[in-house]
Design a protein around this motif. Structure first.
Motif, PDB file in Angstrom:
ATOM      1  N   ALA A 197       0.826  -1.203   0.000  1.00 37.16           N
ATOM      2  CA  ALA A 197       0.000   0.000   0.000  1.00 37.16           C
ATOM      3  C   ALA A 197       0.855   1.245   0.000  1.00 37.16           C
ATOM      4  O   ALA A 197       0.627   2.209  -0.757  1.00 37.16           O
ATOM      5  N   LEU A 198       1.873   1.260   0.845  1.00 34.19           N
ATOM      6  CA  LEU A 198       2.756   2.423   0.900  1.00 34.19           C
ATOM      7  C   LEU A 198       3.527   2.583  -0.406  1.00 34.19           C
ATOM      8  O   LEU A 198       3.725   3.713  -0.907  1.00 34.19           O
ATOM      9  N   SER A 199       3.942   1.454  -0.975  1.00 32.71           N
ATOM     10  CA  SER A 199       4.657   1.511  -2.253  1.00 32.71           C
ATOM     11  C   SER A 199       3.768   2.097  -3.349  1.00 32.71           C
ATOM     12  O   SER A 199       4.206   2.934  -4.153  1.00 32.71           O
ATOM     13  N   ALA A 200       2.488   1.643  -3.408  1.00 34.67           N
ATOM     14  CA  ALA A 200       1.570   2.159  -4.417  1.00 34.67           C
ATOM     15  C   ALA A 200       1.307   3.645  -4.210  1.00 34.67           C
ATOM     16  O   ALA A 200       1.221   4.424  -5.172  1.00 34.67           O
ATOM     17  N   LEU A 201       1.222   4.086  -2.952  1.00 34.77           N
ATOM     18  CA  LEU A 201       0.977   5.502  -2.683  1.00 34.77           C
ATOM     19  C   LEU A 201       2.160   6.357  -3.123  1.00 34.77           C
ATOM     20  O   LEU A 201       1.987   7.427  -3.737  1.00 34.77           O
ATOM     21  N   VAL A 202       3.350   5.882  -2.820  1.00 37.87           N
ATOM     22  CA  VAL A 202       4.545   6.637  -3.214  1.00 37.87           C
ATOM     23  C   VAL A 202       4.646   6.709  -4.731  1.00 37.87           C
ATOM     24  O   VAL A 202       4.951   7.765  -5.321  1.00 37.87           O
ATOM     25  N   LEU A 203       4.401   5.596  -5.430  1.00 34.96           N
ATOM     26  CA  LEU A 203       4.446   5.591  -6.898  1.00 34.96           C
ATOM     27  C   LEU A 203       3.395   6.531  -7.479  1.00 34.96           C
ATOM     28  O   LEU A 203       3.638   7.219  -8.482  1.00 34.96           O
TER      29      LEU A 203
END
Length: 494
Positions: free
Chosen positions: A11-17
């Motif tokens: 989730a955090l990775s998708a938000l950062v991307l």
């Protein structure tokens, strides 16, 4: 996974991307909008152009269908009018050609009958005046003189005799006149039947004239090309198409029966088990060729009789050549019918032989002999039936030319109307698809803006602030410039 910046935390990775991609998506907003609008605009315009082309093509095709329909209807009405005129001319020549002579004879006979009737109605004339004098003398009383009395009696008896004779002659004359009138009774009956026949003929002529008037009105409407007559001709063509298709289906069933009637004996003639043309049995092809030849002979037979008009060259032949063509087609049809009769007999013998062979191989010699006897006695019934069918079916197939002609002529109208409806329906469908694609393009544009809504909101806030500052600066400039203007004008307005 490779796209995850923080392993174990998708989730955090998708938000950062997403945060990284949003600036790039915002920067590409105008090109992406242009690309989406261009692609869907191209598809929309193409579909609308196709819809317009289909509408114009449908209109042109409808106009051509109308021309063909009116021409065919005009030809049909002309042929009907010509046949009715020929029928009326033949009826007049047959029934009313001798009408003036008949009228003169009837008038003469009626005059004669009227004169005889008047003569029969005459009253016998009264006795002459001298008879009264003689009668008076005869009634004189006698004085006793014998001679005078004798004379008076003679005069009285003579007068009575003469009067009786005159009455008898008048009665004989009346009787002869009554016999004359009695002899005229058959003439009166024939006169009545003749007048009834003339009245019936005149009534038939009136009906024919009314029918011709209706056909002339229809012909006039066809020349005007009204919508009413177009719909009527289209409905008539549709009805003829349905009827002709039904009759052709029935004829196809008869051809199917005829095919299986001659297929098995044809295998014995051309050789069974041989396959040509991609797996088709040679005997089946031969049987089909025979049926097609019968149909062709029947078609040429109807053309030579001028019942159908599928081949104008045959229709325009001279009478002598057309008769030769007729006898040739009839001879070919008879030969093929006799050939089918022979095949029907051969089919029965083949079936009987197969039965005997099968029973003989099974060892039932007595049963085989009994079967042969049964086939000799009872087996003649199906043989006769097959012979009758083999002879009649080719002649029945000859009449396929009539519904075939109606089917061909009406199919042009029916298929034309169906093609017009298909083109118009396709045009409407293409317009609907074009409108749908336009809305899909707008939806994709809004969906793209939805993914980058945060930069768009920031852009709108900055734009709004800049717009407010510019408006405030413009109002301040106006307030500063007004005292300067008043000072230059001496405190007065312009």
């Amino acid at each position: 996974m490779s796209w995850m910046l923080f392993p174990g935390n998708p989730a955090l990775s998708a938000l950062v991307l997403a945060l990284i991609a949003i600036p790039f998506l915002y920067a590409a907003r105008r090109p992406v909008h242009g690309l989406i609008q261009s692609v869907f605009r191209a598809m929309t315009h193409g579909l609308r152009l196709g819809a317009r082309w289909m509408a114009r093509t449908a209109d042109d095709l409808r106009a051509r269908n109308k021309v063909v329909l009116l021409a065919h209807g005009r030809e049909e009405v002309q042929q009907t009018i010509d046949r009715d005129f020929q029928r009326v001319s033949a009826q007049i020549a047959r029934d009313l050609a001798g009408y003036p002579t008949l009228q003169r004879r009837l008038l003469d006979e009626i005059t004669r009958v009227e004169e005889d009737y008047k003569k029969c109605g005459e009253v016998p004339p009264p006795p002459p005046e001298w008879t009264k004098a003689v009668e008076a003398i005869a009634k004189i009383k006698h004085t006793g003189d014998g001679l005078v009395q004798k004379i008076l009696e003679d005069i009285s008896s003579s007068i009575d005799g003469i009067y009786d004779k005159v009455l008898a002659e008048y009665r004989r004359s009346y009787e002869s006149r009554h016999q004359i009138l009695k002899g005229f009774m058959p003439f009166w009956r024939s006169l009545e039947s003749t007048l009834q026949r003339v009245d019936k003929n005149l009534g038939g002529l009136q009906q024919s004239a009314a029918k011709i008037d209706g056909l002339m009105d229809k012909y006039d409407q066809i020349n005007k090309g009204t919508e009413k007559i177009e719909h009527a001709l289209t409905s008539s063509a549709t009805t003829q198409f349905a009827i002709a298709a039904t009759v052709l289906a029935i004829a196809f069933g008869g051809a199917f029966v005829n095919f299986w009637l001659i297929a098995r004996p044809m295998a014995a003639m051309v050789g069974g088990g041989q396959y040509i043309l991609g797996g088709l049995e040679a005997s089946h092809i031969a049987a089909l060729v025979v049926i097609l030849l019968e149909t062709a002979c029947g078609l040429f037979l109807m053309e030579s009789l001028r019942i159908t008009h599928l081949f104008p060259r045959i229709h325009n032949m001279s009478d002598k050549l057309r008769r030769l063509f007729f006898w040739g087609a009839l001879t070919g049809l008879l030969v093929l019918a006799v050939f089918e009769v022979a095949l029907a007999v051969m089919r029965d013998h083949i079936i009987a032989a197969d039965i005997l062979v099968k029973r003989g191989l099974s060892g039932e010699q007595g049963a085989a002999a009994a079967a042969a006897a049964d086939l000799g006695l009872v087996g003649k019934i199906p043989v006769v039936g097959q012979m009758v069918l083999g002879f009649i079916l080719p002649f029945l197939l000859a009449f396929v030319a009539i519904p075939l002609e109606y089917f061909i002529h009406s199919a042009r109208t029916v298929f034309g109307v169906g093609l017009v409806l298909t083109l118009r329906g396709s045009g409407v469908l293409m317009r609907i698809v074009a409108g749908t694609l336009k809305h899909i393009g707008n939806a994709l544009t809004m969906l793209y803006d939805l993914t980058i809504f945060l930069p768009i909101l920031i852009e709108r806030a900055v734009t709004s602030r800049r717009t407010g500052s510019a408006a405030a600066a413009a109002s301040g400039d106006r307030s500063v410039s007004e005292p300067t203007v008043l000072r230059r004008t001496g405190g007065h307005g312009l």
